[in-house]
Design an enzyme around this catalytic site. Structure first.
Site, mmCIF file in Angstrom:
data_model
loop_
_atom_site.group_PDB
_atom_site.id
_atom_site.type_symbol
_atom_site.label_atom_id
_atom_site.label_comp_id
_atom_site.label_asym_id
_atom_site.label_seq_id
_atom_site.Cartn_x
_atom_site.Cartn_y
_atom_site.Cartn_z
ATOM 1 C CE LYS A 16 31.502 49.614 -37.460
ATOM 2 N NZ LYS A 16 31.502 50.547 -36.305
ATOM 3 C CE LYS A 66 22.661 37.762 -41.270
ATOM 4 N NZ LYS A 66 23.123 37.393 -40.770
ATOM 5 C CG ASP A 102 26.336 36.467 -43.833
ATOM 6 O OD1 ASP A 102 26.773 37.819 -44.733
ATOM 7 O OD2 ASP A 102 25.031 36.574 -43.570
ATOM 8 N N GLY A 129 26.639 26.776 -36.436
ATOM 9 C CA GLY A 129 25.504 27.167 -36.847
ATOM 10 C C GLY A 129 24.969 27.914 -37.221
ATOM 11 N NE ARG A 152 29.204 24.313 -27.188
ATOM 12 C CZ ARG A 152 29.025 25.911 -26.518
ATOM 13 N NH1 ARG A 152 29.942 26.371 -25.326
ATOM 14 N NH2 ARG A 152 28.277 26.491 -26.349
HETATM 15 P P1 ATR Z 1 25.760 31.729 -35.767
HETATM 16 O O1 ATR Z 1 24.233 31.880 -36.437
HETATM 17 O O2 ATR Z 1 26.314 32.849 -35.313
HETATM 18 O O3 ATR Z 1 26.551 30.381 -36.171
HETATM 19 P P2 ATR Z 1 24.321 29.761 -33.344
HETATM 20 O O4 ATR Z 1 23.230 29.408 -34.733
HETATM 21 O O5 ATR Z 1 24.004 30.248 -32.039
HETATM 22 O O6 ATR Z 1 25.057 31.786 -33.780
HETATM 23 O O7 ATR Z 1 25.424 29.389 -33.210
HETATM 24 C C1 ATR Z 1 26.380 29.358 -32.462
HETATM 25 C C2 ATR Z 1 27.752 28.338 -32.380
HETATM 26 O O8 ATR Z 1 28.704 28.512 -32.185
HETATM 27 C C3 ATR Z 1 27.320 27.019 -32.500
HETATM 28 O O9 ATR Z 1 28.371 25.753 -33.170
HETATM 29 C C4 ATR Z 1 27.814 26.840 -30.858
HETATM 30 O O10 ATR Z 1 27.989 25.375 -30.626
HETATM 31 P P3 ATR Z 1 26.922 24.808 -29.861
HETATM 32 O O11 ATR Z 1 25.780 24.229 -30.863
HETATM 33 O O12 ATR Z 1 27.410 23.309 -29.097
HETATM 34 O O13 ATR Z 1 26.519 25.257 -29.249
HETATM 35 C C5 ATR Z 1 29.252 27.709 -30.910
HETATM 36 N N1 ATR Z 1 29.947 27.869 -29.487
HETATM 37 C C6 ATR Z 1 29.283 29.122 -28.804
HETATM 38 N N2 ATR Z 1 30.184 29.294 -27.961
HETATM 39 C C7 ATR Z 1 30.957 28.103 -28.585
HETATM 40 C C8 ATR Z 1 31.824 28.277 -27.834
HETATM 41 N N3 ATR Z 1 32.622 28.636 -25.842
HETATM 42 N N4 ATR Z 1 32.642 27.128 -27.348
HETATM 43 C C9 ATR Z 1 32.854 26.587 -28.812
HETATM 44 N N5 ATR Z 1 31.476 25.792 -29.512
HETATM 45 C C10 ATR Z 1 30.438 27.717 -29.358
#
Ligand code: ATR
Length: 277
Positions: A16, A66, A102, A129, A152
């Site tokens: 966007k 990034k 962000d 993350g 998690r």
């Molecule tokens: P981003 O850059 O968008 O933060 P990322 O670095 O891949 O993406 O991080 C994704 C986050 O979402 C992580 O904290 C992940 O948890 P884990 O570290 O335990 O994998 C979390 N996440 C993704 N799907 C999830 C779910 N269904 N329930 C809880 N946490 C989730």
């Protein structure tokens, strides 16, 4: 020649940013040209080199580049260093200045647009993350009463909690825990910074975490009522928001950094809002 800007990513069709920056340029009376740039995986540096050689002045950076932008920059702002990632670049001669707006965009949306102070409040962030990492410093700068990061994978939450604690110089309590450890704690602001909403999944969160008068905020945007927002709504939370305001505010920060004038975001937010139903 009109100053040129672009957003770079792969894929990029969904972005966007051109719509937002073109709208900002119109209301601010700035003549800019803002386009989408699809770079091949592994081809970030050469695509940016070519854009700069053709006179490009700045770029927004989206997935999956990034971290490439972090490596490409010559001058990293503290926001980018803390986030470990870059979402905006400015080119001046040989210099590549890099920022991450962000987190500051999120805080501005919450405090300014949604009129929800962070200072003195108990904050819960789901996920550990990149999205959480980027939000830590701006949230800590608001002096919350307490910050808890729940994930998690507990080790990642602990790692980010240590980072936030160091940034807050130990004056604000920060915890990094697993979902099972939340117990009966309640929070005034709950941010979903996981990628769960993108997959229509719900983090294993108890509906009892939402305090009376709580704000539930999902950092994803344009998905309507995500499973997280649905959980909050069913728990009686009436103040619900998604990340559309964060998207507009981070863009406004970049625009102001590039052009020296800060656009009003209201019209863009209205245009991009998908009702939370
Ligand atoms: P981003 O850059 O968008 O933060 P990322 O670095 O891949 O993406 O991080 C994704 C986050 O979402 C992580 O904290 C992940 O948890 P884990 O570290 O335990 O994998 C979390 N996440 C993704 N799907 C999830 C779910 N269904 N329930 C809880 N946490 C989730």
């Amino acid at each position: 020649m009109t100053d040129r800007y672009a957003v770079i990513g792969n894929p990029i069709e969904q972005s966007k940013s051109p719509l937002i920056h073109t709208a900002f340029a119109q209301v601010c009376g700035q003549a800019i040209d803002y386009t989408k740039l699809l770079a091949p995986l592994g081809g970030f540096a050469s695509a940016v080199d070519a854009f700069r050689a053709a006179g490009g002045r700045g770029m927004n950076v989206t997935a999956p580049f990034k971290l490439d932008a972090f490596a490409y920059a010559t001058d990293l702002a503290p926001s980018a260093q803390m986030a470990g990632a870059v979402n905006a670049m400015k080119f001046e001669g040989d210099k590549v200045y890099a920022e991450n707006f962000d987190g500051v965009g999120l805080v501005r949306d919450v405090v300014h647009n949604l009129s929800c102070p962070i200072q003195g409040r108990r904050i819960l962030i789901l996920g550990a993350g990149g999205a959480t990492r980027g939000a830590l410093m701006p949230i800590m700068d608001q002096q919350p009463a307490e910050l808890v990061i729940v994930n998690r994978t507990v080790a990642k939450a602990e790692e980010l909690a240590a980072l936030a604690l160091a940034h807050g110089a130990g004056s604000i309590p920060v915890g990094g825990i697993g979902y099972a450890d939340l117990g009966a704690q309640t929070f005034d602001l709950v941010f979903n910074a996981t990628s769960a909403s993108l997959k229509t999944e719900l983090p294993p969160l108890s509906a009892s975490v939402f305090a009376q008068g709580c704000l539930a905020y999902d950092l994803t945007y344009g998905k309507g009522l995500t499973p997280f927002l649905q959980l909050a709504k069913q728990a009686g939370v009436t103040h619900l928001a998604d990340g559309v305001g964060m998207l507009a505010e981070q863009a406004a920060e970049a625009f102001a950094w590039w052009r020296g004038v800060r656009p009003d975001t209201r019209a863009v937010i209205e245009r991009l809002t998908v009702p939370l139903v």
